[in-house]
Design a protein around this motif. Sequence first.
Motif, PDB file in Angstrom:
ATOM      1  N   GLU A 114     -11.816  -2.304  -0.077  1.00 55.41           N
ATOM      2  CA  GLU A 114     -11.337  -3.683   0.066  1.00 55.41           C
ATOM      3  C   GLU A 114     -10.207  -3.945  -0.922  1.00 55.41           C
ATOM      4  O   GLU A 114     -10.280  -3.569  -2.091  1.00 55.41           O
ATOM      5  N   CYS A 115      -9.157  -4.594  -0.423  1.00 57.70           N
ATOM      6  CA  CYS A 115      -7.968  -4.880  -1.239  1.00 57.70           C
ATOM      7  C   CYS A 115      -7.776  -6.386  -1.347  1.00 57.70           C
ATOM      8  O   CYS A 115      -7.880  -7.103  -0.350  1.00 57.70           O
ATOM      9  N   VAL A 116      -7.495  -6.848  -2.533  1.00 57.33           N
ATOM     10  CA  VAL A 116      -7.222  -8.255  -2.773  1.00 57.33           C
ATOM     11  C   VAL A 116      -5.726  -8.414  -3.005  1.00 57.33           C
ATOM     12  O   VAL A 116      -5.149  -7.738  -3.861  1.00 57.33           O
ATOM     13  N   HIS A 117      -5.080  -9.277  -2.233  1.00 55.41           N
ATOM     14  CA  HIS A 117      -3.659  -9.544  -2.394  1.00 55.41           C
ATOM     15  C   HIS A 117      -3.488 -10.846  -3.185  1.00 55.41           C
ATOM     16  O   HIS A 117      -4.038 -11.882  -2.809  1.00 55.41           O
ATOM     17  N   HIS A 118      -2.743 -10.770  -4.257  1.00 51.13           N
ATOM     18  CA  HIS A 118      -2.454 -11.979  -5.013  1.00 51.13           C
ATOM     19  C   HIS A 118      -1.139 -11.797  -5.761  1.00 51.13           C
ATOM     20  O   HIS A 118      -0.779 -10.682  -6.144  1.00 51.13           O
ATOM     21  N   PRO A 119      -0.386 -12.881  -5.957  1.00 51.60           N
ATOM     22  CA  PRO A 119       0.900 -12.773  -6.660  1.00 51.60           C
ATOM     23  C   PRO A 119       0.674 -12.495  -8.140  1.00 51.60           C
ATOM     24  O   PRO A 119      -0.326 -12.914  -8.734  1.00 51.60           O
ATOM     25  N   LEU A 120       1.625 -11.778  -8.744  1.00 51.39           N
ATOM     26  CA  LEU A 120       1.535 -11.426 -10.155  1.00 51.39           C
ATOM     27  C   LEU A 120       2.520 -12.198 -11.022  1.00 51.39           C
ATOM     28  O   LEU A 120       2.205 -12.584 -12.142  1.00 51.39           O
ATOM     29  N   VAL A 127      -5.906   3.581   7.509  1.00 57.59           N
ATOM     30  CA  VAL A 127      -5.737   2.468   8.444  1.00 57.59           C
ATOM     31  C   VAL A 127      -6.038   1.157   7.733  1.00 57.59           C
ATOM     32  O   VAL A 127      -7.079   1.015   7.078  1.00 57.59           O
ATOM     33  N   LEU A 128      -5.124   0.202   7.863  1.00 57.50           N
ATOM     34  CA  LEU A 128      -5.290  -1.104   7.236  1.00 57.50           C
ATOM     35  C   LEU A 128      -5.807  -2.104   8.259  1.00 57.50           C
ATOM     36  O   LEU A 128      -5.289  -2.190   9.379  1.00 57.50           O
ATOM     37  N   VAL A 129      -6.810  -2.860   7.861  1.00 55.10           N
ATOM     38  CA  VAL A 129      -7.398  -3.892   8.710  1.00 55.10           C
ATOM     39  C   VAL A 129      -7.361  -5.206   7.947  1.00 55.10           C
ATOM     40  O   VAL A 129      -7.920  -5.317   6.851  1.00 55.10           O
ATOM     41  N   ASP A 130      -6.716  -6.196   8.507  1.00 58.28           N
ATOM     42  CA  ASP A 130      -6.596  -7.510   7.876  1.00 58.28           C
ATOM     43  C   ASP A 130      -7.922  -8.253   8.023  1.00 58.28           C
ATOM     44  O   ASP A 130      -8.388  -8.490   9.138  1.00 58.28           O
ATOM     45  N   PHE A 137      -8.713   0.552   4.814  1.00 59.44           N
ATOM     46  CA  PHE A 137      -8.495  -0.468   3.799  1.00 59.44           C
ATOM     47  C   PHE A 137      -8.671  -1.834   4.457  1.00 59.44           C
ATOM     48  O   PHE A 137      -7.985  -2.137   5.441  1.00 59.44           O
ATOM     49  N   ILE A 138      -9.559  -2.644   3.929  1.00 58.31           N
ATOM     50  CA  ILE A 138      -9.661  -4.040   4.356  1.00 58.31           C
ATOM     51  C   ILE A 138      -8.736  -4.836   3.451  1.00 58.31           C
ATOM     52  O   ILE A 138      -8.992  -4.975   2.248  1.00 58.31           O
ATOM     53  N   VAL A 146       0.833  -1.200   0.000  1.00 57.18           N
ATOM     54  CA  VAL A 146       0.000   0.000   0.000  1.00 57.18           C
ATOM     55  C   VAL A 146       0.870   1.254   0.000  1.00 57.18           C
ATOM     56  O   VAL A 146       0.607   2.219  -0.733  1.00 57.18           O
ATOM     57  N   VAL A 147       1.929   1.259   0.815  1.00 58.04           N
ATOM     58  CA  VAL A 147       2.861   2.393   0.827  1.00 58.04           C
ATOM     59  C   VAL A 147       3.497   2.554  -0.550  1.00 58.04           C
ATOM     60  O   VAL A 147       3.629   3.670  -1.071  1.00 58.04           O
TER      61      VAL A 147
END
Length: 277
Positions: A197-203, A138-141, A171-172, A19-20
């Motif tokens: 909402e943020c989705v984390h996935h490898p590229l 603020v990030l919330v997992d 940000f979720i 995110v940063v």
Amino acid sequence: MQVIAIGNLTVGGTGKTPVVEKFARELRDQGRNVAILSRGYRSKPAPFHQVLLRKVLLRDDTTPPASSRMANPCCSIRKWPETSRTCWPRTSKTSSCWWTRTGVKSGRYAIEKFGCDTLLLDDGFQYWKLRGRRQDIVLVDRQQPFGNERLLPRGTLREPPSHLARASVVFITKSNGNSEELRRRIAALNPTAGIIECVHHPLYLEDVFTAQRSGLDVLKGRKLASLSGIAQPESFRGKLVHLGAELVYGQAFADHHRFTQQEILNVINRSRSARPR
């Protein structure tokens, strides 16, 4: 002066790094001159006798804050230089992203020395000495939004969930698109904050020596050893398995661990021993 603090309520593992990086890149592309202020990890303060001598002699601390220029403002944060008191940026018309330690002194130095107009605070939600036109992200997992709901040292919360009321945007992170219950709780704590909402996935995979990139499909059916220095290594290992890899060995170090050559060699040797014949 724009101040953007990106942080969380819990200790580690919410995904602040990407995110940063995203904020730094987007702000730079919009013409902002960005200084990224971070708490730093395992950085060494000045020796006590030097601090004491300055106070006794009423001398100002003229040592610039630990800082370094990003070799490439758009590169991944994992490629940023380590904190160093002897590595200083040079003025450059082509680079507008800087990294330095969190603090009023660091922020003032970035503004006065390099003309920065935006301070991006990495892990800065609990840092209130820098004001300006401040926005708190603020990030919330989603997987562990508030840990066990207990404050340190009994839990992983730095401050109570009710303090989300200070946030401008929440940000979720690590979302799977099914966060309605969490969204309702966040909205109850802060009715005015935007929720993203943020989705984390490898590229892709990147060779650490050549920087050559490969598709994720090359992992399928491969026997792998995993090595990590992140807050929640189980998510990393789980993703490798999900992509079709077979893990024969894995070792997890503490978050932001600085690997030594011997540690890497040990993992290589142990993974070879664990590999099925």
